[in-house]
Design a protein around this motif. Structure first.
Motif, short mmCIF file in Angstrom:
data_model
loop_
_atom_site.label_atom_id
_atom_site.label_comp_id
_atom_site.label_asym_id
_atom_site.label_seq_id
_atom_site.Cartn_x
_atom_site.Cartn_y
_atom_site.Cartn_z
N ILE A 112 0.88 -1.17 0.00
CA ILE A 112 0.00 0.00 0.00
C ILE A 112 0.91 1.22 0.00
CG2 ILE A 112 -1.88 1.18 1.21
CD1 ILE A 112 -2.44 -1.52 2.63
N TYR A 151 -1.57 6.94 1.02
CA TYR A 151 -1.78 5.47 0.98
C TYR A 151 -2.97 5.13 0.07
CZ TYR A 151 1.35 5.12 5.00
OH TYR A 151 2.43 5.16 5.84
N PHE A 157 3.91 0.69 2.53
CA PHE A 157 3.69 -0.40 3.49
C PHE A 157 3.72 -1.73 2.76
CE2 PHE A 157 0.71 -3.51 5.24
CZ PHE A 157 1.21 -3.66 6.53
N THR A 201 -4.99 -4.23 4.74
CA THR A 201 -5.79 -4.00 3.55
C THR A 201 -5.89 -2.50 3.28
OG1 THR A 201 -7.83 -3.83 4.80
CG2 THR A 201 -7.16 -6.05 4.08
N ALA A 207 -5.70 0.91 5.82
CA ALA A 207 -4.93 2.13 5.61
C ALA A 207 -5.82 3.36 5.68
CB ALA A 207 -4.23 2.08 4.26
#
Lengths: 225, 881
Positions: free
Chosen positions: A158, A163, A202, A207, A211
């Motif tokens: 991510i 993000y 990340f 998921t 985020a």
């Protein structure tokens, strides 16, 4: 005088005869251990060359280098950024590595952030190396086999200033035996031009919803800020 | 006869002491004596000195040069002539090499060692300097956490106190009238029971004597340290008065149970312990909970109910009344004590600070039960109106606290617990007070509850706390100033020497081990290196733990009774919620810490002047600001929200600086600086790092410096102080008024009329840092406040890093930054404790000695300590610490 010397010799013999064999064995083991320790110490002094499996300088074409504490300096003349890793294990933040200690005082590294990965050491390891080319940030996300095996959930990447980008980790590219690399790109590099900003990358089992909702609970993975 | 002789001796000593004292004062205040005294003082405690030897000073000067050259080069200044490839500083070589981004400087053979000529004979200094390195160099401000290993530890004192307490309990005090025949602490049960009465009288006499001696000692220790010396001494007196009565009662009950009821001493002690436990619980309940109905009658009733249920007829109504009365005194004491509120729990604190401003004014002397009830009721209401999460958190801490205190094995006498905290002066940080509690716990465990020993132990713990306090006042904790490299002697009351007024604008970080984050630069002796290397690198600085797109972290600041402000706690919330406040709060700020950090702007002139202007970051983005007639262009995303108007400052008769329109320099010394102001905010720029707080009254910006609990006028002199920021919420007028302490540093050149431009160099400054730049690292962020998904949490700033290549060839401890000198610290600590034990025993035994004894004793101890330390240093470190 000669009699006295004889007596001393006899006493010494008697003492050796009376010595417990167990003591002798223990003594010998201690001596061996000391010699081994000294030998190890000597060798240790001669093996200071650091040659990590992921060479940050190489990946960044000489623009980056490892800095203190799982961080790296990046400077290509246009972008001057310090990227810093941090980890999260089941929702608990950490820096370089997480060590677990059993009641028997055995220790295990549960997760480590390092460019010096070893796919056979049974320690899950990950490291992220960004490099900026033509104002686009190329993000190389390295994980090893242990990292892949540790997480039951799919491993995701991510990234983006907020993000906003998401993809499942692609294990098809093996950088070195047991070490994988997946590369993603971030076009918003302007934010690093003046003063810098978070890299916001990340890799782990979170998921996109995690985020967006800033959920930390139960998440495992590695961030690059 | 012996007593009469003792009294005569006392009187004689007192007279001699007074004569010497009087003559001394007359002499040092005379025209002849004062210059001599000053000269002597300057000789003994030179103002501008450090504990560093010549080689160290040369090393530091070379480092300052290396930092400046590297900084200037990377700022785009041609340093070819300013910084030759090599420059000598004594025997130290500073070398600069490379070009472009690879331009670095280094100091070869950098070292820090103690100045062998330096002599520390300041009685306070030998405590404050315990374990501290003698030569310290640091950038702007010393990183306080680094000194944790060197600080005076209260537990050392409480252990020493336990030893002394044990001595008092088991060794008869020799002769001297009152001491003869003192009972032994460890004797048979029957023996102890029969000696209870004489023990009481001895205890009482000794309390009185100790009280006096302590007061004398306290006077010395506190002379330059406690803000409110009288309060400390008064608290000492109060605690001994109250505990004297309490212990007397306790012993009386125990004796009656043994003598009259026929119980064994053990059984009697168990009962008394239960009484203590129940009364402690009830007392805390009374303080913490009820809606203001705690009265003597209620307490008596509750106690009676509990105690009778538990002990049947063993407790008499008269004894119950005595206990209840005692406890009522305690409640009064707790609810009016000046320090206790700081030391207990956040709940207690919230209850207290809100009303203390009124109560403390008169020391609580006039407090009535009704007023106590008001305090409790009001505090309770505050708690009820708090956000749920905060309330739960506080209540949890309260629970833990009370569990700690309810464990009577820790300590039986609540008066001693709480009262001793009050000894510890109004100015002691909370963590020290908490250590004080633990110290007392140690006393209780080790000395048991025998009164004489525990008093001695508590006395020691009190000394330890005071020593810790003095240690925390250590000069090294005072920031040396913006952009400065300082090296100094680290003892109390010795001024810091500022080596270089302005290095340059870069933040300077120390690179330590590879697994550690860089830290604000500092190095301490002994430090022997191959070289130190200065590089220009990026440092990741984090805004705050509490910033994200969705929420901000509000730091709730509270004012304690002495007028300082602490962040009570943080909370995550939407920014709008951050600005709410409780109607009961009379003095607090709910501040969005996410906006606290400021960025600086590099202010450059064609002449190559490098200066930094700090500003707040806000949403507004004007393109220019005008300060002192200079229009400054703001480029990039970091823009300044100030209006383009400029304002002059005028000093009025009452020491208040008003901001007016127009420019009319020069300004008065008190109000110097340039103000920029907008409709919504105002800031101050000065050419010195000056603390000034800005307030808005009737539309006029005014400088205020709060003192105590009142709106005080601007202080008489411009001050350069440590980290302080003041906020105020004036609820009386229902107006939220934030008093910003907006810092300018090395501000604008008054005479500079040249066109200027701003290069954006983000720098960081904590709102509490008074201009001291701060780069918050990941490891310095409490994890509870950090959310890794948060965006825009850090900036990468240009900084200069100093890497240290240690010289591994020499023998001994090479401290620099990386380790604790355990051996040296232990030896010094042991010496310190031994001397302190000896001091206490001597002062305890020389009851009739005049006040001259104590200072002489401490002075002698200080000299001995320093002598021993010298040899310890010599043995344990290269070549000296």
């Amino acid at each position: 005088m000669a009699t006295e010397i004889k007596l001393i010799i006899m006493d010494t013999k008697k003492y050796i005869q009376n010595m417990n064999k167990k003591h002798i064995i223990i003594g010998l083991i201690i001596v061996i251990l000391i010699i081994m320790g000294l030998s190890f110490h000597t060798n240790d002094n001669n093996t200071e060359t650091y040659n990590p499996s992921i060479n940050v300088s190489e990946v960044t074409d000489g623009d980056g280098y490892e800095d203190n504490a799982a961080s790296m300096q990046y400077n290509d003349g246009l972008y001057k950024v310090k990227f810093e890793h941090m980890g999260i294990l089941k929702g608990h933040m950490f820096l370089n590595e997480v060590i677990f200690q059993t009641e028997e005082n055995e220790t295990f590294v549960l997760l480590r952030i390092t460019p010096n990965m070893d796919s056979k050491n049974e320690i899950p390891e990950a490291y992220i190396v960004p490099t900026i080319k033509d104002d686009i940030m190329e993000i190389n996300v390295f994980v090893d086999e242990d990292f892949r095996n540790m997480l039951a959930n799919p491993i995701n990447i991510i990234w983006g200033s907020t993000y906003q980008n998401f993809k499942q980790y692609d294990f098809s590219n093996e950088y070195k035996p047991g070490i994988y690399v997946d590369t993603v790109y971030d076009n918003d590099t302007e934010r690093f031009r003046i003063g810098g900003n978070d890299a916001n990358i990340f890799v782990g089992d979170a998921t996109l919803e995690d985020a967006q909702s800033q959920n930390m609970e139960g998440i495992t993975g590695v961030f690059l800020k | 006869m012996r007593n009469k002789k003792g009294m005569l001796l006392l009187v004689a000593n007192l007279i001699i002491g007074l004569v010497i004292l009087g003559a001394g004062i007359m002499f040092v205040t005379s025209d002849i004596g004062q210059p001599l005294f000053n000269a002597l003082n300057n000789f003994m405690f030179p103002k501008l000195t450090s504990g560093c030897d010549t080689n160290s000073v040369n090393s530091i000067q070379a480092l300052a040069y290396a930092l400046n050259c590297t900084g200037m080069h990377h700022a785009g200044i041609d340093v070819t002539e300013l910084c030759p490839p090599q420059k000598l500083f004594g025997t130290k070589v500073a070398a600069c090499y490379g070009s472009g981004e690879n331009y670095n400087c280094e100091v070869q053979g950098f070292e820090l060692t103690k100045n062998p000529e330096y002599d520390e004979s300041d009685p306070a200094g030998w405590i404050t300097g315990m374990g501290d390195p003698n030569c310290i160099v640091y950038y702007e401000a010393f990183p306080e956490d680094q000194a944790a290993d060197w600080q005076v530890r209260i537990e050392d004192f409480s252990w020493a106190g336990a030893i002394v307490g044990g001595v008092f309990n088991v060794v008869p005090v020799v002769g001297k009238g009152i001491g003869k025949g003192i009972s032994k602490g460890v004797v048979s049960i029957g023996d102890r029971a029969t000696k209870l009465v004489p023990q009481i009288s001895i205890a009482k006499s000794l309390y009185k004597t100790l009280d006096d001696n302590i007061a004398k000692t306290v006077g010395i220790f506190t002379l330059k340290t406690f803000r409110n010396k009288q309060a400390g001494l008064l608290a000492f007196k109060n605690i001994f008065d109250i505990s004297d009565k309490y212990i007397t009662k306790e012993l009386k009950i125990t004796k009656r149970l043994v003598d009259v009821e026929g119980l064994t001493l053990q059984a009697a002690e168990d009962i008394v312990e239960d009484v203590a436990k129940i009364t402690t619980i009830k007392t805390f309940e009374a303080i913490q909970t009820t809606a203001g109905k705690t009265t003597f009658a209620k307490l008596r009733f509750e106690l009676q109910e509990e105690l009778v249920t538990k002990m049947g007829h063993n407790i008499k109504p008269k004894e119950l009344d005595d206990i209840a009365l005692h406890q009522l005194n305690l409640i009064h004491y707790v609810t009016t004590g000046s320090t206790v509120s700081k030391s207990i729990t956040p709940l207690q604190k919230i209850i207290k600070w809100n009303t203390y401003s009124n109560l403390i004014g008169d020391g609580g002397a006039s407090l009535t039960n009704k007023e106590i009830n008001t305090v409790i009721t009001k505090g309770n209401d505050i708690v009820q109106h708090m956000p749920k999460a905060q309330r739960e958190s506080i209540l949890q801490q309260t629970k833990e606290f009370t569990q700690f205190f309810f464990n009577t094995k820790m300590y039986n006498d609540p008066v001693m617990q709480l009262g001793t905290l009050d000894i510890l002066s109004p100015a002691i940080p909370n963590d020290i007070a908490a250590d004080g509690i633990n110290g007392l716990g140690t006393c209780a465990i080790l000395v048991k509850k025998i009164s004489l020993g525990i008093v001695a132990c508590s006395y020691f713990t009190g000394l330890g706390v005071m020593a810790a306090y003095i240690d925390n006042s250590n000069e090294k904790y005072n920031p040396i100033g913006i952009n400065s490299l300082g090296y100094k002697k680290n003892y109390y009351a010795v001024q810091t020497e500022k080596l270089a007024d302005t290095l340059n604008y870069y933040y300077i970080a120390l690179k330590r081990e590879s697994f550690q984050y860089p830290k604000r630069f500092f190095l301490v002796s002994p430090c022997k290196t191959e070289k130190v290397i200065v590089k220009h690198e990026q440092i990741g600085c984090y805004y705050t733990e509490c910033k994200s797109e969705q929420a901000v972290c509000c730091g709730r600041k509270v004012e304690d009774p002495i007028g300082t402000y602490d962040i009570g706690y943080y909370e995550w919330s939407a920014e709008s919620d951050c600005n709410t406040y409780d109607e009961y709060v009379t003095s607090a700020t709910i501040h969005n810490t996410g906006g606290v950090l400021k960025r600086g702007f590099l202010y450059t002139t064609p002449l190559g002047f490098l200066q930094v202007l700090y500003s707040e970051i806000t949403e507004k983005n004007p393109e220019t600001i005008t300060v002192m007639g200079h229009e400054i262009e703001i480029i990039g995303e970091f823009q300044y929200d100030r209006d383009s108007a400029t304002f002059d400052v005028k000093e009025t008769d009452n020491n208040i600086c008003f901001v007016e329109t127009g420019i009319n320099p020069p300004l008065s010394s008190k109000c110097q600086g340039a103000y920029a102001r907008s409709d919504t905010d105002e800031s101050i720029y000065t050419d010195n790092p000056i603390i000034r707080t800005i307030d808005v009254r009737n539309g006029i910006s005014t400088n205020y410096r709060p003192e105590g609990n009142e709106y005080a006028g601007w202080s008489n002199t411009v001050e350069i102080e440590g980290a302080e920021t003041y906020y105020r919420l004036d609820t009386q007028e229902e107006v939220k008024t934030e008093e910003f302490n907006i810092q300018a540093q090395n501000a604008l050149d008054y005479n500079n009329g040249l066109t200027t431009t701003l290069n954006i160099i983000p720098l960081y400054m904590d709102a509490e840092g008074n201009g001291i730049k701060k780069c918050v690292q990941l490891t310095e962020r409490p994890s509870v406040f950090y959310n890794p998904w948060a965006m825009k949490t850090k900036d990468n700033i240009d900084s200069l890093t100093v890497s240290v290549e240690l010289d591994k060839t020499f023998e001994g401890t090479n401290y620099c930054f990386n380790s604790v000198d355990v051996l040296s610290g232990t030896l010094k600590g042991t010496t310190m404790i031994t001397l302190a034990v000896a001091d206490t025993i001597i002062t305890g035994l020389t009851f009739y000695a005049s006040g001259v004894v104590v200072p002489v004793l401490i002075f002698a101890s200080g000299m001995i300590y320093e002598g021993v330390s010298y040899h310890v240093d010599k043995m344990s470190a290269w070549p000296q610490r």
